[in-house]
Design a protein around this motif. Structure first.
Motif, short mmCIF file in Angstrom:
data_model
loop_
_atom_site.label_atom_id
_atom_site.label_comp_id
_atom_site.label_asym_id
_atom_site.label_seq_id
_atom_site.Cartn_x
_atom_site.Cartn_y
_atom_site.Cartn_z
N ALA A 53 -3.26 2.65 4.18
CA ALA A 53 -3.14 3.71 3.17
C ALA A 53 -1.67 4.09 3.01
O ALA A 53 -0.88 3.93 3.93
CB ALA A 53 -3.95 4.93 3.61
N LEU A 75 -7.51 9.53 2.13
CA LEU A 75 -6.54 8.45 2.19
C LEU A 75 -6.10 8.11 0.77
O LEU A 75 -6.94 7.90 -0.12
CB LEU A 75 -7.15 7.22 2.85
CG LEU A 75 -7.74 7.46 4.25
CD1 LEU A 75 -8.41 6.20 4.75
CD2 LEU A 75 -6.69 7.94 5.21
N PHE A 77 -4.34 5.46 -1.56
CA PHE A 77 -3.95 4.07 -1.70
C PHE A 77 -3.15 3.92 -2.99
O PHE A 77 -2.94 4.89 -3.71
CB PHE A 77 -5.19 3.17 -1.70
CG PHE A 77 -5.96 3.22 -0.40
CD1 PHE A 77 -5.59 2.42 0.67
CD2 PHE A 77 -7.03 4.08 -0.24
CE1 PHE A 77 -6.27 2.48 1.88
CE2 PHE A 77 -7.72 4.15 0.96
CZ PHE A 77 -7.34 3.34 2.02
N TYR A 81 -8.16 6.87 -4.26
CA TYR A 81 -8.25 7.74 -3.09
C TYR A 81 -9.60 7.51 -2.42
O TYR A 81 -10.56 7.12 -3.09
CB TYR A 81 -8.16 9.21 -3.49
CG TYR A 81 -6.81 9.61 -4.04
CD1 TYR A 81 -5.91 10.29 -3.24
CD2 TYR A 81 -6.46 9.33 -5.35
CE1 TYR A 81 -4.66 10.68 -3.73
CE2 TYR A 81 -5.23 9.71 -5.86
CZ TYR A 81 -4.34 10.38 -5.05
OH TYR A 81 -3.12 10.76 -5.54
#
Length: 183
Positions: A53, A75, A77, A81
């Motif tokens: 992440a 998280l 990315f 998310y």
């Protein structure tokens, strides 16, 4: 307000949602106390390199109308998310899955792109749950059912073994019918 815990409680027993609506609260058990003491920071630091992440957000709060939820972590990315909830048990339950999908739904309603929800169990299990139109519709139906339960428009039948260990049993006072309790 409907919360992530409301979703989890509904899937354990819909009567709990009505009992909470009337103002009663669950007794805190030893297992619940242990679960709140899990070092979730350690867990996410362990998972972070594996998940790749870009960023981790701790305990964000998402709101939409009368819905509110706070996953343990989100998280971030590159293009989406994912909510991540940490559970201190080895029992993978539908209530946990629905709870993390509920967080994904709230995140989506907040304008975020969500592709999956994640569960990490302190026993070492890691589960990724896709978040698609099917899961969105499931959560929307679940929210409707929770609202009905809050209004008392439900009939609940549970096995005796499930009811006697429930933290709301003292308030519920269900009627025993053979091997089941009726509310």
């Amino acid at each position: 307000m409907i919360t992530g815990v409301t979703v989890k409680h509904y899937l354990f027993c819909p009567a709990i949602v009505r009992i909470e609506e009337l103002g009663f609260r669950e007794r805190v058990t030893e297992a619940m106390q242990e679960g709140s003491e899990v070092d979730k920071e350690k867990v996410v630091n362990f998972l972070f390199p594996m998940l790749k992440a870009k960023e981790i957000i701790k305990k964000p709060i998402y709101k939409y109308k009368d819905l509110v939820g706070s996953p343990d972590f989100v998280l971030k990315f590159s293009y989406h998310y994912s909510p991540l909830d940490v559970k201190n048990t080895d029992r993978v339950g539908m209530d946990h899955k629905a709870q993390v999908l509920y967080y994904a739904y709230l995140m989506e309603k907040s304008g975020l792109v969500v592709k999956e929800g994640m569960l990490y169990y302190t026993s070492g299990k890691f589960i990724r749950l896709p978040y698609t139109d099917n899961e969105r519709r499931y959560i929307e139906r679940l929210i409707v059912k929770i609202r009905e339960a809050r209004e008392g428009r439900i009939k609940v039948i549970q096995p005796v073994r499930k009811c006697v260990n429930c933290g709301f049993f003292q308030y519920c006072r269900p009627k025993r019918v053979g091997k089941f309790y009726e509310v």
